[in-house]
Each structure stands twice: as C-alpha cells, then as structure tokens.
Scaffold this active site. Structure first.
Site, PDB file in Angstrom:
ATOM      1  N   LYS A 236      67.684 -61.497  71.342  1.00 26.61           N
ATOM      2  CA  LYS A 236      68.772 -62.443  71.046  1.00 26.61           C
ATOM      3  C   LYS A 236      68.224 -63.839  70.774  1.00 26.61           C
ATOM      4  O   LYS A 236      68.618 -64.488  69.810  1.00 26.61           O
ATOM      5  CB  LYS A 236      69.752 -62.456  72.238  1.00 26.61           C
ATOM      6  CG  LYS A 236      70.948 -63.347  72.033  1.00 26.61           C
ATOM      7  CD  LYS A 236      72.184 -62.806  72.711  1.00 26.61           C
ATOM      8  CE  LYS A 236      72.132 -62.903  74.222  1.00 26.61           C
ATOM      9  NZ  LYS A 236      72.622 -64.194  74.732  1.00 26.61           N
ATOM     10  N   SER A 237      67.305 -64.290  71.626  1.00 24.69           N
ATOM     11  CA  SER A 237      66.756 -65.645  71.439  1.00 24.69           C
ATOM     12  C   SER A 237      66.094 -65.773  70.075  1.00 24.69           C
ATOM     13  O   SER A 237      66.284 -66.758  69.361  1.00 24.69           O
ATOM     14  CB  SER A 237      65.707 -65.935  72.514  1.00 24.69           C
ATOM     15  OG  SER A 237      66.301 -65.969  73.771  1.00 24.69           O
TER      16      SER A 237
ATOM     17  N   ARG B 246      67.119 -68.021  66.530  1.00 19.76           N
ATOM     18  CA  ARG B 246      66.151 -68.962  65.955  1.00 19.76           C
ATOM     19  C   ARG B 246      65.752 -68.564  64.535  1.00 19.76           C
ATOM     20  O   ARG B 246      65.481 -69.421  63.700  1.00 19.76           O
ATOM     21  CB  ARG B 246      64.930 -69.055  66.868  1.00 19.76           C
ATOM     22  CG  ARG B 246      65.239 -69.812  68.178  1.00 19.76           C
ATOM     23  CD  ARG B 246      64.267 -69.440  69.273  1.00 19.76           C
ATOM     24  NE  ARG B 246      64.375 -70.266  70.472  1.00 19.76           N
ATOM     25  CZ  ARG B 246      65.224 -70.050  71.491  1.00 19.76           C
ATOM     26  NH1 ARG B 246      66.092 -69.041  71.436  1.00 19.76           N
ATOM     27  NH2 ARG B 246      65.216 -70.840  72.544  1.00 19.76           N
TER      28      ARG B 246
ATOM     29  N   SER C  55      64.533 -75.246  81.325  1.00 19.18           N
ATOM     30  CA  SER C  55      65.471 -74.655  80.367  1.00 19.18           C
ATOM     31  C   SER C  55      64.877 -74.611  78.963  1.00 19.18           C
ATOM     32  O   SER C  55      64.576 -75.647  78.364  1.00 19.18           O
ATOM     33  CB  SER C  55      66.774 -75.458  80.340  1.00 19.18           C
ATOM     34  OG  SER C  55      67.529 -75.081  79.207  1.00 19.18           O
TER      35      SER C  55
ATOM     36  N   ASP D 243      67.331 -64.134  82.766  1.00 14.29           N
ATOM     37  CA  ASP D 243      68.497 -63.345  82.350  1.00 14.29           C
ATOM     38  C   ASP D 243      68.531 -61.966  82.996  1.00 14.29           C
ATOM     39  O   ASP D 243      69.495 -61.217  82.802  1.00 14.29           O
ATOM     40  CB  ASP D 243      68.497 -63.186  80.826  1.00 14.29           C
ATOM     41  CG  ASP D 243      68.766 -64.509  80.130  1.00 14.29           C
ATOM     42  OD1 ASP D 243      69.391 -65.392  80.742  1.00 14.29           O
ATOM     43  OD2 ASP D 243      68.326 -64.655  78.974  1.00 14.29           O
TER      44      ASP D 243
ATOM     45  N   LYS E 173      75.349 -69.651  84.177  1.00 17.58           N
ATOM     46  CA  LYS E 173      75.188 -68.762  83.024  1.00 17.58           C
ATOM     47  C   LYS E 173      76.578 -68.329  82.533  1.00 17.58           C
ATOM     48  O   LYS E 173      77.564 -68.979  82.857  1.00 17.58           O
ATOM     49  CB  LYS E 173      74.318 -67.557  83.406  1.00 17.58           C
ATOM     50  CG  LYS E 173      72.879 -67.943  83.724  1.00 17.58           C
ATOM     51  CD  LYS E 173      72.169 -68.435  82.487  1.00 17.58           C
ATOM     52  CE  LYS E 173      70.756 -68.892  82.793  1.00 17.58           C
ATOM     53  NZ  LYS E 173      70.131 -69.569  81.649  1.00 17.58           N
TER      54      LYS E 173
HETATM   55  C1  S3P Z   1      67.674 -68.823  76.183  1.00 15.99           C
HETATM   56  C2  S3P Z   1      67.294 -69.524  77.289  1.00 15.99           C
HETATM   57  C3  S3P Z   1      67.778 -69.235  78.637  1.00 15.99           C
HETATM   58  C4  S3P Z   1      68.471 -67.893  78.716  1.00 15.99           C
HETATM   59  C5  S3P Z   1      69.376 -67.645  77.563  1.00 15.99           C
HETATM   60  C6  S3P Z   1      68.610 -67.695  76.265  1.00 15.99           C
HETATM   61  C7  S3P Z   1      67.145 -69.211  74.871  1.00 15.99           C
HETATM   62  O1  S3P Z   1      68.717 -70.229  79.010  1.00 15.99           O
HETATM   63  O2  S3P Z   1      69.190 -67.784  79.913  1.00 15.99           O
HETATM   64  O3  S3P Z   1      69.988 -66.376  77.664  1.00 15.99           O
HETATM   65  O4  S3P Z   1      67.269 -68.429  73.912  1.00 15.99           O
HETATM   66  O5  S3P Z   1      66.566 -70.299  74.767  1.00 15.99           O
HETATM   67  P1  S3P Z   1      68.209 -71.604  79.713  1.00 15.99           P
HETATM   68  O6  S3P Z   1      67.267 -72.209  78.791  1.00 15.99           O
HETATM   69  O7  S3P Z   1      69.470 -72.424  79.876  1.00 15.99           O
HETATM   70  O8  S3P Z   1      67.659 -71.178  81.012  1.00 15.99           O
END
Ligand code: S3P
Length: 747
Positions: free
Chosen positions: A332-333, A337, A478, A626, A653
């Site tokens: 997903k991340s 991006r 974060s 996560d 979250k």
């Molecule tokens: C993510 C960062 C995390 C994660 C989220 C996805 C990202 O959040 O919990 O599901 O894609 O950068 P935080 O950066 O707020 O911890």
C-alpha cells in the site's frame, strides 16, 4: 408500513398508465389494504386495469375526491394543473382533506401548478418522484415490482404535514422503494443532469440518424453500442415533451455543460490530441466503473462521496487449515508513492503490482482530478503520464482521500507547494485523525494550511506560497510525516532536513532516488533540496508485508500449517513482524532473496510452531507499526505473556488499535491488560464471540485469523474497509483453507 401510520381505507391512482398502474398493482400485491381506485380519461385503460386486477374499482375524479384517503397523481407533469383545477374544489368540500402526492419527473413546475391553483402549498400535498421507469407505456405494462429497490425522491416543504409525509413514505416503502428527501430545486438540477440530458441526447441521436438519406436503413448496421446508448429514446414522447418544457432552465444548464465537454473532445479529435482524449476517456471510464459498482451496491469505495453505508459482517468459523502458495496484493505504501511520484515526474511511469485497494485508488483518483492522465489499473498495471512537478491543475472540488491517512498526509506536503488552493477530505475514520503533525512543520516551511477542529481534516491548503527548507526534529517516529516534508522539500528553496527519533519505512527516499531525485541520509536525518526533477520509469510493487502478516500469523498458530507467500517486500524498515514472530519462536524462512526496483523482495515460507510470549523490543515498534493487531492474535496463541510498550501511535491509527483489539480479545476470553502506550496479552485457549472492527481493516482481518484457534465462531462487524488494503482477502483465506463467510446487509 410503520406502526404509527394508519392504513388508508381507500387509495386512488389518477392516471392509470404504466407508472400509475405499477403503483396500483404493487400496492395490491403487497397487501397495502383498503380499496385501490383507478381514474383515467381513457376508458379502455380503466377497463384493462380492472380486467388485469391492477385496480379494484374504476372511479371518476368526483368519486376519488369523495372516497380516497390517499390520492396519487400519476398524470404527465403538464396535466397536473388541469387535474388540480378540478380536484381542489372537490377536496375543499371534505372535512379533512386526503393526502395527495404525485410522481412527476419535474418538481418546480408541479409546485408552480399547485400554488397557482391552491394559493400556496397545502400541508396535505407531498411531492415525490420515483426514479424508475420503463420504455413501455399503458396499464398493460404495469409491473408491481417496478419500484422495488429503486430510489424514491420526496421533496417535502416546511409546511408539509408530518402525517401526510409519513403516509406517502409508508406507501413507497410498501412498494419496496428506497426513500430520499431533497429540495425541489436540487431535485430538478440533479435530474436534469442524470436523466433529462441523457434522454435528450438519445432522442436527438436517433432522430438525427433517422433523418439522414439512408433513412431507417442505417439502423440495420447498428450494433450493441448503439442499442445501449439509445434505449431510452424509446420512452414516451408526451411525457418527455412535458419534462423538457417543465424543467427548461436546468436542462439548458446541463446541456451547456455537456456542449462544453463535447467541444473539448471535438477539439482533441480535430487536433489528433491522443493525450487529451486518453485523459477524457480514462476519467470517464473510471467514473463509469464507479457508477456500475454503485448500481451493483458492491463494496468498492462504499463511503466514497458519502454513499449509504452497509455493514459487511465476517463470520469466521472456528478451525481451518493454512496451506499452499499465495501472493497477497501490492504494497500500500509503495502503491501510493508510485502514483504520486509518477504523476509529478516527466515522462511515463509504468507500475506493476499496484494495489487496487480503495486507499491507493483514492490517491489515483485525486491525481485524475488534478488533470493527470492515468491508464488502468488493470490487474495491477498502471501507466501514468507524468505532468512534471509544476504540471498539476487545480481540481474542481475537494480531493476525497477515503480512509487513507497516508494519502492525506503525503498530499498535504506535495500540495503545499502548488500554485493553486486545495481542500482534502476523508471518511468518518480519517476525519478523526490528527493532522497537526504535518500541518505544523509545513507551516514552519511557509505553507498556509487550515485544519478542521482540533487539527483534524478537512485540510485547506493555500496555493502560491514560497516554501523554504527547514531542519525538523520529528516528535514521533512517522514515515508519513517524514514523507510529507520530503515531498514539500522538492518545492522548497534550500534544503529540508528531517530527523526521525527511530527508523521508519524509507520507501519515499528509495523511490525518489529511483526517479532520479537525490535524497541524502546521514544517521537519523533524511534531507532533500528543492528545485530538482523526477523522471518517469518502471516500478515493480512487491506484495505488501502488512497484508502477508495476517498469513504469517495464521500459519504460525495453526498445527500442520505450511505456506509460501510469494514476492513479498522485505525492506528492513518493514520487517518488524518477522523479527518479532521469530523471537516468539515462529518458523519463518526467507527464500530467493532478491532486489526488485530498489526494494528487497523474497518468498516467505512459514510453518506452524509453538510460540511463546516475549517483551517486544521497542526498536521494533515502528518497523511493525501496522502489524500489531495480528501480532496480538499471535500473542493470544503463545505460551505466557507478551508485553508491548512504547506504542502509543497505535491509538491514532484507523481506530484506537490498542483498545479495539483489547475489547475484541476480551470478548473471546483472552486475558489482557491495557496501558496508555501498549498492552499485555496472556496466551491461552479462547472461545468464539462477537467483535467490532470499528471499521478498521486490520482489526477485522486480525480477528479472522484468530478464528483458526478459537473454540467457537467469531463474528466480526463493520468489515467493509478491508477493501482499503486487501480487496481479495476473502478469496485468499478460502484458498489456504480458512473458513470465512462474508455477509452484507444494509446498515
Ligand atoms: C505509512 C506509515 C505508517 C503506517 C501507515 C503507512 C506510510 O504511518 O502506519 O499504514 O505509507 O508512510 P505513520 O507514519 O503515521 O506511523
């Protein structure tokens, strides 16, 4: 019918065509009660209605006015005035007038007719419009099921009597309709766009072709496309004449919008501008698919544009196996991006393995709304026609980011540097999440951002600001905040430096480098200089370790389990879940470790093992951030107690994941103790029960995994959001031998 509403002794339908006939027939079939009268100028329609059993009795308007408690005017819009002129004086003779409603497709015109005859809108008159129809006309075409699951719009006024409204609502409910209320004006605008304009186009297209030299001959060669497009040109001409006379202004306005759109497309065709055409067609294609899912009531973007919510309930039967080879969806991340950087790059970017989940689709849609041409997604493939760092266009309205915190936080960074204003909104869960963590540092860079109450969404970002680099110490670990500032840093003068208190996922840094934009890293500090360029290329998104995590735990806790998860991203900043599970005794092996597009990838082999409780090392918390919901399920299946500390971020979250998991575990009989920044989970046997995912996808999936070792079934409410990150979760659970049933009900 609701218990408060008295069933009418006599209901009359005035105008017994297909529409009125379907109401009469539907009421009789549904056991509405009382007598159903039919009144029509055409005696043969009445005779047929009687013969078909659509009505109980034919009646004159005088009889209707005398006997009926509820009168439905199902006559064409332009005839309403004439009917009312006769009806109103007759009704005035009654001590208490009956309730009257209509079915006209144009409401302003009907209201004008009523006011012209009655002087004002009487309380006993409720205007309405069922959004249902058919091309056939006449009472012989009456269909008692016509209104079932169709929208019925009522347009009550301030003076409408609540009893009258309740009776009309009860009638439509009896017919199976789904009720909505809106103002007369809104109704006419909405219908002009969604119904009147397409009818006008269909009539016009068929007529234009029919007038050509070849006459009707040309239709011999028309195929399905023509048939689909022109189906509605077979509708009742008189009715449509009345609608276009009745809703003239709103229709003309809709037609102006349409003509502007056609002119743009015409220009693109004339100029052979393939890019512009692709932009229009991909946007339309996406919108059409979205519309189709609305029609099918499927879960895709259920909350998108605030559509009616449904409860998706998981029933995870106790027991099951975990075997085979599967590939979970894309990360997903990285999917977010890939679209963001691809859109801002010069040239084309092709993405493979893109996650077609609601979160990343919302990001994709937001770029389409800003004029970026994006083809796909189709089986994980997306092609983005990048517009460069300064090529985005102002969107027509707010950008809706659904459930996605990552979307909103990363967008806030990249939009802070644009020339135009934007507004970012999200669903109920996202609207509760903290945004000052990005708004505050962006303001230090010179951005102008307004948040909603308490630093929550919506975010209003002012364009045209000069950003400058900052040196920022993040108060929390974060990746979203870090990424937000790095993206803003591309638009800032000088250098932007971000220090993280503990390592977090570094996909933004890696992908920026992959697009040819330098990012440097010294110890805990990532930095970027403004004024660079991104160049498009290829991106292979590996399977998401956060989705794989559910199966890592599923296999670890299930005797006999043996599973391979293919092509999973094992970036060192993401493998906390593997490290923690291994420390608990899990049997996990990485096979064929390789690097794909700048990210490490492996197949993961996992077998059942006896787990034991541990104190989770705090440096692993950001690396498994996560995965805690499902790690707590691993802990419930381990010998002894597992202790988590330093994880207060879990409380902000998609839900408060410490409390949501603790509540669910308690419901199953798992002993636990909640702390502000963590939890203790005591392993041991547990039962089935009912838990609430609170709309959090990872809570829903974690409890599905828990069922593998529960002694009873686990029922999990509010699971629609699993589609945000793992759209084929149900299918994959079944493929490996888990026993999940999904039930959908209207909330
Ligand atoms: C993510 C960062 C995390 C994660 C989220 C996805 C990202 O959040 O919990 O599901 O894609 O950068 P935080 O950066 O707020 O911890």
């Amino acid at each position: 019918m609701t218990s408060k509403v008295q069933a009418p002794r006599c209901t009359a339908v005035v105008g017994l065509g297909m529409i009125g006939g379907s109401i009469a027939a539907g009421l009789k079939q549904a056991g509405w009660g009382g007598e159903v009268l039919g009144c029509d100028l055409d005696p043969s329609e009445l005779a047929q209605g009687l013969a078909l059993g659509v009505i109980d009795r034919q009646a004159s308007l005088e009889t209707v006015a005398r006997d009926a408690d509820l009168i439905v005017l199902a006559v064409p819009v332009l005839s309403i005035h004439r009917v009312l002129e006769r009806l109103a004086p007759l009704l005035a003779k009654r001590q208490s007038p009956p309730v009257v409603t209509d079915v006209g497709s144009v409401k302003r015109r009907v209201r004008e007719a009523v006011v012209a005859v009655c002087g004002s809108m009487p309380g006993w008159l409720v205007l309405g419009h069922p959004i249902a129809g058919a091309e056939r006309s006449g009472v012989a075409a009456a269909n008692p099921a016509l209104y079932r699951q169709h929208r019925i719009i009522l347009t009550p006024e301030a003076d409408t009597s609540p009893e009258a409204l309740a009776l009309v609502r009860a009638m439509w409910q009896k017919l199976g309709g789904e009720l909505l209320e809106m103002s007369v004006e809104r109704h006419d605008e909405v219908l002009a766009r969604t119904s009147h304009l397409p009818h006008l186009l269909a009539f016009s297209l068929v007529d234009t072709l029919a007038l050509q030299d070849e006459r009707l001959e040309i239709f011999r060669y028309a195929a399905g496309g023509f048939r689909d497009f022109t189906r509605i040109a077979g509708s009742d001409p008189v009715m449509w004449r009345d609608i276009f006379i009745g809703n003239r202004d709103a229709v003309l306005h809709a037609l102006d919008e349409f003509e502007a759109g056609v002119a743009r497309l015409r220009h693109a065709v004339e100029a052979g501008d393939g890019e512009e055409m692709l932009g229009i067609f991909t946007r339309a294609n996406h919108a059409r698919h979205y519309f189709q899912t609305l029609l099918n009531q499927s879960s895709y973007q259920a909350s998108y544009h605030h559509m009616e919510q449904r409860n998706v309930r998981y029933r995870a039967a106790a027991g099951g196996r975990v075997e085979g080879r599967i590939r979970v969806p894309g990360d997903k991340s990285m999917s977010h991006r890939s679209i963001m950087l691809g859109a801002l790059a010069e040239g084309e970017t092709s993405v493979e393995g893109f996650l077609e989940g609601e979160d990343s689709l919302a990001t994709l849609q937001a770029f389409r709304d800003m004029g970026v041409v994006i083809e796909g997604p189709e089986q994980g493939r997306v092609r983005i026609h990048g517009v460069g760092l300064h090529g985005l266009r102002k969107p027509a309205g707010p950008l809706y980011l659904g459930n996605s915190g990552t979307g909103m936080r990363l967008f806030s960074g990249l939009l802070a540097g644009q020339a135009f204003d934007t507004e970012l909104t999200g669903d109920a869960s996202l609207s509760k999440r903290p945004m000052n963590r990005v708004a505050d540092p962006l303001r230090l860079m010179g951005a102008v951002i307004e948040t909603g109450d308490g630093g929550r969404p919506p975010l209003r970002i002012k364009g045209g600001q000069r950003l400058h680099g900052v040196d920022y110490d993040m108060p929390m670990a974060s990746a979203q905040v870090k990424s937000c500032l790095l993206l803003a840093g591309m638009y800032a003068e000088g250098e932007t430096r971000v220090r993280e208190p503990a390592p977090t996922r570094d996909h933004t840094e890696r992908m920026l480098q992959g697009f040819g934009y330098p990012v440097s890293r010294e110890g805990a500090v990532a930095s970027i200089r403004g004024g660079g360029r991104l160049s498009g290329g290829k991106i292979d998104v590996p399977a998401d370790i956060s989705s794989a995590a559910f199966f890592l735990v599923a296999a670890s806790i299930t005797p006999g389990a043996d599973l391979v998860l293919e092509h999973v991203g094992i970036n060192p900043t993401r493998i906390g879940v593997i490290n923690i599970l291994r420390e608990m005794g899990a049997d996990i092996t990485l096979l064929d470790e390789r690097e794909v597009g700048g990210e490490p990838v492996a197949d993961i082999h996992v077998r059942h093992a006896e787990l034991h409780g541990i104190d989770i090392p705090q440096d692993q918390v950001p690396l498994a951030i996560d995965e805690f919901p499902v790690l707590f399920v691993a802990a419930a299946n381990a010998q002894g107690t597992t202790r988590l500390r330093g994880a207060e971020e879990l409380r902000v979250k998609e839900s408060d994941r410490i409390q949501a998991m603790a509540d669910g575990l308690t419901a199953l009989g798992v002993v636990n103790r909640v702390l502000e920044d963590g939890i203790d989970v005591v392993g041991g046997p547990y039962g089935g029960g009912s838990v609430d995912s609170l709309g959090d996808h990872r809570i829903a999936m974690a409890f599905t995994v828990a069922a593998l070792r529960a002694t009873g079934d686990i029922v999990i409410d509010d699971c629609a959001n699993v589609a945000t990150s793992f759209p084929n979760f149900e299918a994959l659970t079944k493929q490996v031998g888990m026993r999940l049933q999904v039930e959908v009900e209207r909330a």
